[in-house]
Design a protein around this motif. Structure first.
Motif, PDB file in Angstrom:
ATOM      1  N   THR A  20      50.340  32.458  -0.646  1.00 13.76           N
ATOM      2  CA  THR A  20      50.406  33.552   0.327  1.00 13.76           C
ATOM      3  C   THR A  20      49.102  34.338   0.356  1.00 13.76           C
ATOM      4  N   ARG A  21      48.536  34.610  -0.811  1.00 16.25           N
ATOM      5  CA  ARG A  21      47.281  35.354  -0.887  1.00 16.25           C
ATOM      6  C   ARG A  21      46.155  34.602  -0.182  1.00 16.25           C
TER       7      ARG A  21
ATOM      8  N   ALA B 200      45.263  45.183   9.138  1.00 17.55           N
ATOM      9  CA  ALA B 200      45.052  44.544   7.829  1.00 17.55           C
ATOM     10  C   ALA B 200      43.594  44.120   7.679  1.00 17.55           C
TER      11      ALA B 200
ATOM     12  N   ARG C 192      46.708  34.692   3.665  1.00 11.23           N
ATOM     13  CA  ARG C 192      46.354  35.993   4.221  1.00 11.23           C
ATOM     14  C   ARG C 192      44.833  36.170   4.274  1.00 11.23           C
ATOM     15  N   SER C 193      44.167  35.733   3.222  1.00  8.57           N
ATOM     16  CA  SER C 193      42.712  35.857   3.188  1.00  8.57           C
ATOM     17  C   SER C 193      42.071  35.040   4.296  1.00  8.57           C
TER      18      SER C 193
ATOM     19  N   LEU D 207      47.680  42.637  12.561  1.00  3.95           N
ATOM     20  CA  LEU D 207      46.634  41.772  12.044  1.00  3.95           C
ATOM     21  C   LEU D 207      45.308  42.515  11.924  1.00  3.95           C
TER      22      LEU D 207
ATOM     23  N   GLN E 251      51.611  32.775  10.641  1.00  7.80           N
ATOM     24  CA  GLN E 251      50.806  33.947  10.990  1.00  7.80           C
ATOM     25  C   GLN E 251      51.696  35.080  11.497  1.00  7.80           C
TER      26      GLN E 251
ATOM     27  N   HIS F 147      40.650  44.850   4.840  1.00  8.07           N
ATOM     28  CA  HIS F 147      39.907  43.693   4.332  1.00  8.07           C
ATOM     29  C   HIS F 147      38.407  43.915   4.523  1.00  8.07           C
TER      30      HIS F 147
ATOM     31  N   HIS G 114      53.550  37.006   8.725  1.00  6.12           N
ATOM     32  CA  HIS G 114      52.767  38.001   7.982  1.00  6.12           C
ATOM     33  C   HIS G 114      52.270  39.132   8.879  1.00  6.12           C
ATOM     34  N   PHE G 115      51.920  38.792  10.128  1.00  6.81           N
ATOM     35  CA  PHE G 115      51.354  39.789  11.044  1.00  6.81           C
ATOM     36  C   PHE G 115      51.983  39.582  12.433  1.00  6.81           C
TER      37      PHE G 115
END
Length: 210
Positions: A14-15, A66, A18-19, A63, A53, A70, A56-57
């Motif tokens: 998941t990390r 976030a 997301r990255s 998006l 996608q 980032h 998560h967003f």
């Protein structure tokens, strides 16, 4: 001989996902601007399924918000890395200015600029962008003070640091329109002389004192 497959934990997958999504968002913001950045385009560039996608967003603003955080982390890491590589000696002040100018003319700043413009007319985006920009602004100010060895308790020194940051930020904005690297270099050469003198000879005056 049998091979062993190492299973990557769900949290790590998941990390990483997301990255990739957030890095792709930053790239799209730089290349296409805020208006040209879409969740579909980001998921395609990141190599992530549309469903994942959206999980998560769910929206573009989710998006992008976030991505703002980032970006803040990337900008802080970028500055810290550049600061660690600065030379000592008589050209140190000029090197600090070059580092700041590189930051404010780089891709990460360009993406942040797209968010500033969009946030001007989007309250939810502004609510996310403003506190993070204040945080990175304080961090850049602190790094600049440390690198230049500025004693901000002395009158005028804090304003000198802020003027320096305003100058390099303005040069960064100008670079989004045209390549003015030669003019920028000449301005930074002159400002480094002014800054060196002002910081190290604060009591100098134009006339004699008796």
């Amino acid at each position: 001989m049998p091979t062993t497959t190492t299973r990557v934990p769900q949290e790590e997958r998941t990390r990483v996902m997301r990255s990739r999504l957030l890095d792709a968002t930053v790239e799209c913001l730089v290349e296409r601007g805020f208006a040209g950045t879409s969740t579909t385009l980001v998921s395609e560039r990141a190599g992530v399924s549309r469903g994942a996608q959206l999980h998560h967003f769910p929206t573009k603003n989710d998006l992008v918000v976030a991505a703002v955080e980032h970006l803040t982390e990337k900008r802080g890491a970028e500055l810290a890395e550049a600061a660690a590589a600065l030379p000592d000696g008589p050209r140190h002040t000029r090197a600090v200015l070059a580092m700041l100018a590189d930051h404010f003319t780089g891709a990460v700043f360009a993406a942040a600029l797209e968010l500033w413009v969009a946030a001007r007319t989007d309250e939810s985006l502004l609510a996310a962008v403003e506190p993070l920009e204040q945080r990175i602004g304080r961090e850049i100010h602190r790094i600049t003070v440390d690198l230049l060895g500025v004693d901000e308790s002395l009158p005028g020194n804090r304003e000198l640091v802020q003027a320096t940051l305003d100058l390099v930020r303005g040069l960064g904005l100008a670079s989004t329109i045209t390549d003015d690297s030669r003019r920028r270099a000449a301005i930074l050469d002159r400002w480094s002389e002014v800054l060196e003198h002002a910081l190290h000879h604060p009591d100098d005056t134009d006339g004699d004192q008796s």
